[in-house]
Design a protein around this motif. Sequence first.
Motif, PDB file in Angstrom:
ATOM      1  N   ASP A 165       3.996  44.801  45.341  1.00 42.46           N
ATOM      2  CA  ASP A 165       5.598  44.097  44.950  1.00 42.46           C
ATOM      3  C   ASP A 165       6.096  43.943  46.263  1.00 42.46           C
ATOM      4  OD1 ASP A 165       4.750  44.321  42.366  1.00 42.46           O
ATOM      5  OD2 ASP A 165       6.139  45.857  41.962  1.00 42.46           O
ATOM      6  N   GLY A 166       6.940  42.991  46.611  1.00 37.25           N
ATOM      7  CA  GLY A 166       7.781  42.911  47.462  1.00 37.25           C
ATOM      8  C   GLY A 166       8.697  41.592  47.510  1.00 37.25           C
ATOM      9  N   THR A 167       9.349  41.242  48.865  1.00 36.64           N
ATOM     10  CA  THR A 167      10.061  40.108  48.994  1.00 36.64           C
ATOM     11  C   THR A 167       9.661  39.256  49.977  1.00 36.64           C
ATOM     12  OG1 THR A 167      11.682  41.324  50.503  1.00 36.64           O
ATOM     13  CG2 THR A 167      12.197  41.304  48.132  1.00 36.64           C
TER      14      THR A 167
ATOM     15  N   GLY B 216      13.248  35.409  50.350  1.00 34.45           N
ATOM     16  CA  GLY B 216      14.148  36.343  49.752  1.00 34.45           C
ATOM     17  C   GLY B 216      14.193  36.481  48.360  1.00 34.45           C
ATOM     18  N   SER B 217      13.039  35.675  47.679  1.00 32.00           N
ATOM     19  CA  SER B 217      12.560  36.024  46.384  1.00 32.00           C
ATOM     20  C   SER B 217      11.966  37.375  46.263  1.00 32.00           C
ATOM     21  CB  SER B 217      12.013  34.745  45.727  1.00 32.00           C
ATOM     22  OG  SER B 217      12.834  33.713  45.829  1.00 32.00           O
ATOM     23  N   GLU B 218      11.914  37.942  44.865  1.00 29.78           N
ATOM     24  CA  GLU B 218      10.981  38.834  44.600  1.00 29.78           C
ATOM     25  C   GLU B 218       9.754  38.477  44.096  1.00 29.78           C
ATOM     26  OE1 GLU B 218      13.592  42.833  43.639  1.00 29.78           O
ATOM     27  OE2 GLU B 218      13.512  41.351  41.856  1.00 29.78           O
ATOM     28  N   VAL B 219       8.551  39.168  44.451  1.00 33.11           N
ATOM     29  CA  VAL B 219       7.348  38.810  44.006  1.00 33.11           C
ATOM     30  C   VAL B 219       6.736  40.009  43.485  1.00 33.11           C
ATOM     31  CG1 VAL B 219       6.972  36.494  45.293  1.00 33.11           C
ATOM     32  CG2 VAL B 219       6.180  38.820  46.310  1.00 33.11           C
ATOM     33  N   TRP B 220       5.769  39.921  42.492  1.00 27.60           N
ATOM     34  CA  TRP B 220       5.105  41.078  41.792  1.00 27.60           C
ATOM     35  C   TRP B 220       3.645  40.958  41.904  1.00 27.60           C
ATOM     36  CZ3 TRP B 220       9.276  43.692  40.560  1.00 27.60           C
ATOM     37  CH2 TRP B 220      10.522  42.890  40.349  1.00 27.60           C
ATOM     38  N   ALA B 221       3.121  42.154  42.119  1.00 27.65           N
ATOM     39  CA  ALA B 221       1.627  42.473  42.315  1.00 27.65           C
ATOM     40  C   ALA B 221       0.885  41.908  41.055  1.00 27.65           C
ATOM     41  CB  ALA B 221       1.280  43.836  42.515  1.00 27.65           C
TER      42      ALA B 221
END
Length: 819
Positions: free
Chosen positions: A264-266, A291-296
């Motif tokens: 997970d990260g941005t 700047g968007s959040e992304v998910w594993a």
Amino acid sequence: MDIFSYQTTDGRGYEILAEEDDAVVHSPRLAENILSIPENFQQVTRTVLSVMGLCCPSEVPLVRKILEPLPGVKEVSVNYTSRSVTVVHDKLLTPEGRLVKALNEARLDASLHRRGELKKANKWPSPWTICCGILLLVSFFKHFWNPLKWMAIGAVAVGIPPILMRSIASLRRWILDINILMLIAVGGAIALADYIEAGSIVFLFTLAEWLEGRSSEQARSALASGLDVPRNAILAETGAMVSVDEVKLGSSIAVKAGEMIPVDGTILSGGCSLDESSLTGESKPVEKTCGSEVWAGTVNLAGYITVQTTALAEDSAVSRMIKLVEEAQAKRSHFEQLVEKFAKFYTPVLVATALGLALIPLIAHVRNEKHWLYLALVLLVVACPCALVLSTPVAVACGIQHAARLGVVIKGGSYLEILAKIKCLAMDKTGTLTEGHFRVSEVVAVGETEDLQQILYWLASVESRSSHPMAAALVTYASLQDVVPSKSVTDFQIIEGEGVSAVVDGHLIEIGNARLASRLGWSNTGSIGSSFPTQTATIGWVGKDHQLLAVFSLEDHVREEAAEAVRSLKRLNVQIHMLTGDNNETAQDVQSKLGGVTVHAGLLPQDKVRIIQELKENAGVTGMIGDGINDAPALAAADVGFAMGLAGSAVAMETSDVFLMTDDLRKLGLVVSLGRRVRTKVIQNVVISVGLKAAMLALSFAGYGYLWMAVLVDVGACLLVISNSTLLLRGTGKTRSSGNHHRHGKNCKDHDHDQHSSKQSSKDDDHAERTQCSDHEHAAEKHQLHRHHSHDHTQQDQTHSHCKNACGKGQSCCSVPKI
């Protein structure tokens, strides 16, 4: 050895003192000090073991009897479907290796389970099974040469050792399982001089274990598909590939097109199109920018991005989801517990009956004693309740996995049972039926004591401490007017059912609804409050030191899919009740857009709990869905509580029994329909298992039953139950794998078409489920378009803010709402 943490550097405990000579402390006084562990010191951990030697659900009690007496073992949970055992234990008293060793002494083929790994069953039967079959085949030619009948005894000798070893392990713990029953049946057949029958039992039973292993592997593969766990990550600075477990918080990792997001990260740089279906169940790609959040676990379909990690691999979204699903599958439902209780009496009763059939004719000197002995042996084989015990857990596991692929996590089989019986659903308004994205439409000052800029200062200072969606809107609105909240905020309090208060710069600031205004005597605002469009807005009051300063209004929009979700639930004969603390006018306006919803407005948290209790008494099984902290008591009071995965608060998600990984309310109808399908499958499985056994008993008493037929019936019932349960997974399969994502992008349309075709061809789905799936797919594109518009508005707001910060022109540079 680290004597301060009671661990070695590799994480092992004091058991190393008994294993390594170099670790033994030779000084008696020093050894005494090191080994004086505090009485209350524990290192409790959860260990998951793969137990591939489980050949029948009747061996589950054996696993518990082996592990529960071990020191430090606090809880043992067995999941026969996934062939896994979860043990909560004190690592210092019983390390993982001792758990594995104890199970392997009973020939259960245990090993430590690693998340993401799928233990495969043998592709071919064991050499001993093949040899047993060959010898048995040769014995069939005894009619040509009589000594060949002894080959059947050879078949028994070759194939029976594993059965014998497991029988001994069970007998040592006073457990009557399938191995003992088969051993008695083989011994009885040999005693009756029916050697081919004895050889047939051994061969068919060992072959059945292999067939069940293969069938269970297919079920486990189906359960594991769609929840991929990333293994490696590429560090952006060096380009080195490392294990995801080695990636630390704040690290920068690179993700190319076709690869899976590992943690997970941005996004730090770049943009991409993500497939988030593994988490949300939505097959439409989602655009992501800086700047968007992304998910594993999600897949980068196009673009190169650099991601700054915001969580460790073990705390990532996909890891938490997999953990929740695994824990849910391991929990036993109420019906499963009833079946297990029945099985505890079923087997002993049939064994006692078989013993009576064998002994009474012998004592009474009844003619044809061999017939009764043979019938007793058939009854012993039929006494194994494997298929009956399997009837519920396999169906429940498949149902939970089906829900996970839809982006819904159900925390146990008991809640699936409740979903099948649900009659009424209470829904919170703000953030559930509405988007929860408030926009300040107007702020009107009362009197001339303070200007609007100062009023916004008081508002932002207090609301910056609140987690309510309205608070975020007020703080954002104030920041666009260059208002910076005060840092001197003390005594922040939530006034239950009314609003919030805090001391800012020495002044008491109170913000709340009409109930707060009425209690504080702000009645002179009647004319101001009535000037707002109450049917489309939420009205709020703010005062300083008990004196009214201003009245403001906020607007929130009904979710685009909410009306469709309500209609789908109504088709399933589920009553819908809307619970809200807002005024009746606003609630009625929302009701007019939804239709068929009973409104309960102006409620305090305790009022919501009271209404839930009334609905349970009058309507029957009741569910509750909400997203706010005030909903937590009502969620706990309902028979089953739902929470919104993206908009939901941490308290609501912890209290809930089911939560949606997205804010798509249409999935409520899908999971209710799924619960009913699972209940149907369980009933079908029970009928299959009991019906086949009853038919075999009838044939046996009629004189047409044979031991080999009884073994085939037992095996066939298990295979049918497993196959019937896995039909629940049809139409939800995802054909992705962690090593083959480069083709994912170009095959998106084909994948969607395959899913649609699979759903159309699934004759097993009931009419309600087909209707729900059709409605869900029909509106998916429209809902996705709405999400993209929302994303564009968010991007525009971010651009305004960035422009203001960069150029310093404030309102003259960007279009900002006017007061």
